[in-house]
Write a protein that holds these residues in place. Structure first.
Motif, PDB file in Angstrom:
ATOM      1  N   SER A   1       6.041   0.633  -5.753  1.00 43.57           N
ATOM      2  CA  SER A   1       6.403   0.412  -4.346  1.00 43.57           C
ATOM      3  C   SER A   1       7.890   0.658  -4.111  1.00 43.57           C
ATOM      4  O   SER A   1       8.288   1.145  -3.049  1.00 43.57           O
ATOM      5  CB  SER A   1       6.040  -1.016  -3.927  1.00 43.57           C
TER       6      SER A   1
ATOM      7  N   ASP B   1       9.798   3.507  -1.379  1.00 43.41           N
ATOM      8  CA  ASP B   1      10.509   2.939  -0.235  1.00 43.41           C
ATOM      9  C   ASP B   1      11.959   3.412  -0.254  1.00 43.41           C
ATOM     10  O   ASP B   1      12.783   2.914  -1.018  1.00 43.41           O
ATOM     11  CB  ASP B   1      10.440   1.405  -0.284  1.00 43.41           C
TER      12      ASP B   1
ATOM     13  N   TRP C   1      11.838  -6.150   1.859  1.00 43.84           N
ATOM     14  CA  TRP C   1      10.981  -5.339   0.986  1.00 43.84           C
ATOM     15  C   TRP C   1      10.339  -6.200  -0.096  1.00 43.84           C
ATOM     16  O   TRP C   1       9.146  -6.063  -0.382  1.00 43.84           O
ATOM     17  CB  TRP C   1      11.816  -4.226   0.337  1.00 43.84           C
TER      18      TRP C   1
ATOM     19  N   GLY D   1       3.261   0.162   2.170  1.00 47.27           N
ATOM     20  CA  GLY D   1       3.783   1.352   1.511  1.00 47.27           C
ATOM     21  C   GLY D   1       2.719   2.388   1.221  1.00 47.27           C
ATOM     22  O   GLY D   1       1.535   2.158   1.336  1.00 47.27           O
TER      23      GLY D   1
END
Length: 310
Positions: free
Chosen positions: A20, A24, A298, A310
């Motif tokens: 993830s 990002d 996040w 995501g």
């Protein structure tokens, strides 16, 4: 040993956390900016052009010099100087170091208090839970900044000039840590209430493990995810609290720069045209708090798959 290390690294690379993070771009950019700011603060004595604590390197005749590119600028001071003649780049590097020390130190203290009280309230329940949570409720009824201002004013009235030494850093860590522990305590308590009903806790009781071992060895590891999330956000809040206290004259003195004290020191010179003394440290503070909050958002999404997009 090498095999185990490689194995752990491989597991990390295959984890959802790393997957993830790679996808990002905001998290990557925020992490890079935060890492650069932390490294610049840690190595401030090596990177700073001058030592803002060394009076021999300060010349009052160099006060209020503008940043490079403006009329009257001095190439020796790329970000200009403050009202005391100190190199603004150097004071920002040292000031960021102090602000980060206070931010991380305050969150460490409030995490210790919050985890301890949250575990006790959630696991023991009864009167212990009622007393601890009522104390937290009373403290939460006031704003965090108000509690910090009250405690800071008491400290300054009690210790006087001690607030103007290096001990001011530890006092601010104590003030902000004590002011913000209820948030972590309530989060930990909620997690403990859910965890203590699970079978592994019943199994630990049947095996004869004592209460402290069950709380800290079995339940606590399963409540760390929300602590990491809220702790990240609390670092930004602690830095903002330090800046606010310093701006109000209850935090770091101007002779020992932090981002808050730098903003305060230049506030009186804005109308005279020396806007950079306040604006540049203010921008550094905004960027620092912003990247920490973005990483916290996040991390919150990653720790809760239901929120992850995501």
């Amino acid at each position: 040993m090498t095999t185990a290390t490689v194995s752990r690294w491989d597991r990390f690379r295959e984890s959802f956390f790393w997957y993830s993070f790679k996808r990002d771009k905001v998290a990557i950019l925020s992490f890079v900016v935060l890492l650069l700011m932390v490294l610049a603060a840690v190595f401030a004595p090596m990177l700073a052009p001058a030592d803002p604590y060394d009076l021999a390197q300060i010349d009052i005749m160099n006060s209020e010099l503008p940043p490079a590119g403006l009329d009257g600028a001095d190439p020796a001071f790329p970000l200009g100087t403050d009202a005391q003649g100190r190199d603004l780049l150097s004071t920002i590097l040292y000031g960021t170091r102090v602000s980060l020390m206070i931010g991380f130190g305050a969150v460490l203290l409030q995490s210790i208090l919050g985890v301890l009280f949250g575990l006790m309230a959630g696991y023991l329940g009864g009167k212990v839970d009622a007393v601890l949570m009522r104390i937290a409720d009373v403290q939460l009824s006031f704003s965090t900044l108000m509690v910090a201002i009250i405690v800071g004013a008491v400290f300054k009235a009690s210790f006087g000039n001690l607030m103007f030494g290096e001990i001011a850093i530890y006092m601010l860590i104590f003030i902000i840590g004590v002011a913000e522990w209820p948030q972590i305590a309530r989060t930990v308590r909620a997690s403990v209430l859910a965890e203590k009903k699970k079978e592994y806790v019943d199994a630990a009781k049947v095996m004869g493990f004592g209460t402290p071992r069950i709380m800290f060895r079995h339940i606590l590891p399963n409540t760390l995810s929300p602590i990491f999330v809220i702790g990240t956000v609390q670092i930004a809040n602690a830095i903002i609290s330090e800046a606010a206290l310093s701006f109000l004259g209850l935090g770091m003195p101007e002779t020992q720069p932090s981002l808050g004290s730098l903003i305060k020191s230049g506030f009186d010179f804005i109308q005279s045209g020396s806007w950079w003394i306040t604006l540049i440290p203010g921008l550094v503070l905004v960027v620092l708090v912003l990247v920490i909050n973005l990483l916290g958002d996040w991390l919150r999404d990653v720790m809760n798959p239901r929120l992850y997009k995501g």
